[in-house]
Motif scaffolding. Structure first.
Motif: not given
Length: 115
Positions: A70-78
């Protein structure tokens, strides 16, 4: 006050366009399944996670493959990845969290545990 108003307006326009276009609206900051687990980017992040774990824990896991991610867009990508890796002859699954900001050449293993 104008920049905040403009930001809200742009967000609403983007969400409206997604709904009108027949797409589900994107949940900002939410986790989304990674469609291509074999992409070069995902493979690079997964191999980094195992390598960094090995350095931190003085371990010798051998990367095998990404089971799911899974990915999560934040200040970058988690990235939240379930990785198959061998500990000697024993194959195990491990959950790794990696924070990636490629424009800053920054990548950090935030968590790694056996599942």
């Amino acid at each position: 006050m104008v920049p905040k108003t403009l930001s809200v307006l742009l967000l609403l326009v983007a969400l409206s366009a997604a709904v009108v276009g027949g797409q589900k609206p994107v949940v900002l900051g939410g986790w989304r399944p990674i469609k291509d687990l074999n992409s070069a980017e995902v493979q690079d992040v997964a191999q980094f996670a195992v390598s960094e774990h090995n350095k931190q824990a003085n371990d010798k896991l051998q990367y095998q493959r990404v089971v799911r991610g899974y990915s999560q867009v934040v200040a970058g990508t988690n990235y939240r990845l379930v990785i198959a890796a061998k500990d000697g002859a024993v194959l195990g699954k491990y959950e790794a969290f990696v924070w990636d900001k490629p424009w800053m050449q920054f990548r950090n293993l935030t968590s790694f545990r056996k599942v």
